[in-house]
Design an enzyme around this catalytic site. Structure first.
Site, mmCIF file in Angstrom:
data_model
loop_
_atom_site.group_PDB
_atom_site.id
_atom_site.type_symbol
_atom_site.label_atom_id
_atom_site.label_comp_id
_atom_site.label_asym_id
_atom_site.label_seq_id
_atom_site.Cartn_x
_atom_site.Cartn_y
_atom_site.Cartn_z
ATOM 1 N N ASN A 208 71.173 -6.246 19.827
ATOM 2 C CA ASN A 208 69.500 -6.015 20.284
ATOM 3 C C ASN A 208 69.008 -7.600 19.519
ATOM 4 O O ASN A 208 68.704 -7.697 20.980
ATOM 5 C CB ASN A 208 68.996 -5.008 18.684
ATOM 6 C CG ASN A 208 67.364 -5.309 19.220
ATOM 7 O OD1 ASN A 208 66.870 -4.799 19.887
ATOM 8 N ND2 ASN A 208 66.872 -5.298 17.514
ATOM 9 N N GLU A 209 69.027 -7.959 18.599
ATOM 10 C CA GLU A 209 68.661 -9.109 18.744
ATOM 11 C C GLU A 209 69.412 -10.227 17.378
ATOM 12 O O GLU A 209 68.763 -10.775 16.852
ATOM 13 C CB GLU A 209 66.959 -9.339 17.844
ATOM 14 C CG GLU A 209 65.416 -8.367 18.730
ATOM 15 C CD GLU A 209 64.382 -8.645 18.497
ATOM 16 O OE1 GLU A 209 64.381 -9.149 16.905
ATOM 17 O OE2 GLU A 209 63.148 -8.483 18.677
ATOM 18 N N GLU B 96 62.039 3.445 20.320
ATOM 19 C CA GLU B 96 62.728 3.287 18.477
ATOM 20 C C GLU B 96 62.422 4.000 17.616
ATOM 21 O O GLU B 96 61.199 4.417 17.586
ATOM 22 C CB GLU B 96 62.565 1.915 17.494
ATOM 23 C CG GLU B 96 63.332 1.452 16.866
ATOM 24 C CD GLU B 96 63.347 -0.474 16.495
ATOM 25 O OE1 GLU B 96 64.042 -0.147 15.305
ATOM 26 O OE2 GLU B 96 63.015 -0.601 17.145
ATOM 27 N N CYS C 253 65.946 -2.677 16.187
ATOM 28 C CA CYS C 253 66.705 -2.984 14.749
ATOM 29 C C CYS C 253 67.581 -2.017 13.921
ATOM 30 O O CYS C 253 67.990 -2.339 13.455
ATOM 31 C CB CYS C 253 65.784 -3.257 14.394
ATOM 32 S SG CYS C 253 65.246 -5.173 14.403
#
Length: 646
Positions: A365-366, A44, A234
């Site tokens: 993602n989250e 990332e 993120c």
């Protein structure tokens, strides 16, 4: 004499407390398949991991597209930003020099990413796009500057013509400097316009133009990763949907890829970097090429119609989700489509007519809650319909337990995703206590992808204690390879002077790279994964914390080797007998290859001043028949390889 007596007493005391243990490896009970891509990497763009890191561009804000367009630059003389009749439609800003004979001169200096790293006698490729409205030839001087304002490299470029053209030169550095600058000076009176001012080391990974930083890619290559998850994380979500990562913006000519604000520029107020943007010079095409170079399966992640739920409540209505779903479908076509397809043609025109053989894609993602699930359903339906062989990775939220996690896992099972992405950022103690996490997972549901994990010790240092906790936890991943199929540590990279988050697997500055103990744990696993799990027990039970010992075993059926991994997370020496049950013809040459990671002080770390404090050591030991003995120090991770006579 006293030292010798003390050592003997310590050994006797250790044996009295922990005793002699016998680990039994049942080599005839070949178990679950260990996926070839089991141990991989997750990248990332955090900690200046892309621009300023893996991406080898040395100039910050090369196209003047930051919110404040002179960030990274120091102008002197008459220099201004314009955007009329630009060189590039998606990067419309450019800089106009007007040299009027002032004593100050007219030009720009760029600070790079907390400085520019130069190495003595290395060469650097400089370029810009330029035009001169009056069509009269203009001369530019380009200088490499050290931290004491000395010139350590110089070249000249002559610009002519009223149309935008690319100009370039090569500059040799006469000295090594970690925090240098670059200076451009217009020497000829008059006006000249410049855009996309760029500086690369001549030597990049595989010497590709628009290339990657060689020493960082070498560190990734040495990890032998089986899977490569990218580009986040993120940044997929963005702080806003407008700033989410959009893969299509990363294709095509690098100079016309639009600049994007980084998700990480102001997330942590104590690590505030308003100059953190993404040039997209490292884009999806380059990611896929890197996967190919590393021999890793690509695992791209796409936005599911939600901005970061920690930062924003932005949510694309379900009836407006079609463009997001189409982006996912187009990505699969970009990776795998024929050159005659719309997006396969784009890939072919960029230089890769053969498909990248994408097998998996992650949605979100989250994310968490019903709003994630109802959007995921639509992605699954569309992908299954168009690309039924593509495996889909769903998410279990940002943490490995709690309400969000407990809600999502049954939903992922219900939706029949292929893998569920679990994230764990916890203390070393948590990792040790949870090494049996997957022993009792449901074997009939989706498989597990340990997509982001790292042990966070005191001060979040990359010390041996955290690395050993991860190694111990990974014995549980390996033991349960029938349910856990992928695992990637996070984050991967961090700039020494520009990080937002730690710990991180690899640290770097503008000239050098430090591989952490956590890095070496990952490397030891990935280079010694085997093909199938074997049972290894102590008193007929899996070795999962008894006296702070952890172990896993595998066989490599391709090489006829047994591979053992043992962690001693205690501070004391442990004596172990290892028996290979079912071995009839013995160990070839009675030789066992041993790789060890150990230091007496678990708080120790590798630093830029001492990068080799904790590194793997290689040796060999002898076996007798189907047994061998081990005296294992505290705070150690051992990997054994032994070739057997089948």
């Amino acid at each position: 004499m006293k030292v010798g007596i003390t050592l003997i007493m310590l050994i006797v005391w250790t044996q009295l407390i922990f005793g002699q243990k016998e680990f039994v490896v049942e080599i005839r009970k070949t178990g679950a398949t260990i996926q070839p891509e089991m141990y991989g990497i997750f990248f990332e763009d955090i900690n200046f991991g892309a621009d300023g890191g893996l991406y080898a561009e040395l100039i910050k804000n090369r196209s003047f597209e930051f919110y404040h367009p002179f960030i990274g630059w120091t102008p002197f003389g008459d220099v201004k930003i314009l955007n009329e009749n630009p060189c590039f439609d998606r990067n419309p800003n450019y800089v106009r020099f007007h040299e009027q004979g002032w004593r100050s001169g007219t030009g720009l200096e760029n600070e790079g990413f907390v400085g520019i790293g130069y190495k003595k006698n290395n060469t650097y490729n400089f370029s810009f796009f330029a035009r001169v409205p009056d069509k009269k030839e203009k001369k530019f001087r380009i200088e490499l500057i050290d931290s004491n304002a000395n010139i350590i490299g110089k070249a000249y470029i002559q610009v002519k013509g009223a149309n935008w053209e690319k100009y370039s030169c090569t500059i040799k550095a006469s000295a090594t400097e970690s925090k240098g600058k670059i200076r451009l000076v217009l020497e000829t009176p008059g006006i000249a316009d410049l855009d996309h001012i760029s500086l690369f080391p001549s030597e990049t990974w595989k010497n590709r133009p628009n290339g990657l930083r060689k020493d960082l890619v070498e560190a990734l290559y040495d990890l032998n990763p089986g899977v490569f998850r990218f580009p986040g994380g993120c940044i997929i979500e963005g702080n806003t949907l407008e700033t989410r990562y959009q893969w299509k913006n990363t294709l095509g000519p690098v100079e016309n890829r639009p600049t994007n604000e980084s998700r990480w520029n102001y997330t942590f107020k104590h690590r505030f970097f308003p100059d953190y943007y993404q040039s997209y010079g490292l884009g999806f095409y380059e990611y896929f090429l890197l996967c190919e170079d590393l021999g890793a399966e690509p695992l791209p992640v796409v936005n599911c119609g939600l901005a970061c739920q920690y930062e924003s409540k932005e949510c694309v209505p379900l009836e407006n989700l079609t463009p997001y779903i189409q982006d996912a479908l187009d990505l699969i076509e970009f990776a795998n489509g024929s050159p005659s397809s719309q997006w396969g043609k784009v890939r072919a025109e960029m230089g890769h007519p053969q498909p990248f053989n994408l097998k998996k894609i992650a949605i979100g993602n989250e994310q968490w809650g019903e709003i994630y699930v109802e959007r995921l359903v639509k992605f699954i339906d569309a992908i299954r319909k168009t690309y039924p062989k593509i495996e889909i990775v769903g998410g279990s939220g940002p943490v490995p337990d709690g309400d969000k996690f407990d809600y999502l896992w049954p939903k992922m099972t219900e939706l029949k995703v292929d893998l569920v992405d679990e994230h764990y950022y916890r203390s070393p103690e948590w990792f040790l206590k949870n090494a049996d996490r997957y022993d009792n997972y449901n074997r009939k549901g989706p498989k597990v992808f340990a997509g982001e994990y790292a042990a966070h010790d005191r001060n979040r240092n990359n010390n041996l204690r955290s690395a050993l906790a991860e190694a111990a936890f990974m014995t549980g991943l390996e033991r349960n390879a029938d349910i856990v199929q992928l695992a990637t540590y996070a984050p991967l990279l961090a700039h020494k002077d520009a990080w937002q988050w730690k710990p991180d697997m690899i640290w770097f500055d503008n000239l050098s790279v430090v591989r952490t103990p956590n890095y070496y744990v990952q490397m030891m696993y990935a280079n010694n994964s085997g093909t199938n799990v074997l049972p290894i027990t102590l008193n007929a039970k899996p070795i999962c914390g008894q006296d702070s010992l952890y172990a896993s075993a595998a066989i490599d059926t391709k090489t006829s080797e047994i591979i053992l991994k043992i962690v001693n997370a205690s501070d004391v020496i442990q004596n172990i007998n290892i028996k290979l049950e079912g071995l009839k013809k013995g160990i070839k040459n009675n030789e066992i290859k041993l790789t060890t990671l150990h230091t007496n002080n678990p708080d120790e770390i590798n630093t830029f001043e001492a990068p080799l404090t904790i590194v793997p050591a290689h040796t060999s030991i002898q076996a007798t028949g189907n047994k061998f003995q081990l005296t294992m120090p505290g705070n150690a991770f051992y990997v054994f390889r032994l070739k057997i006579n089948l």
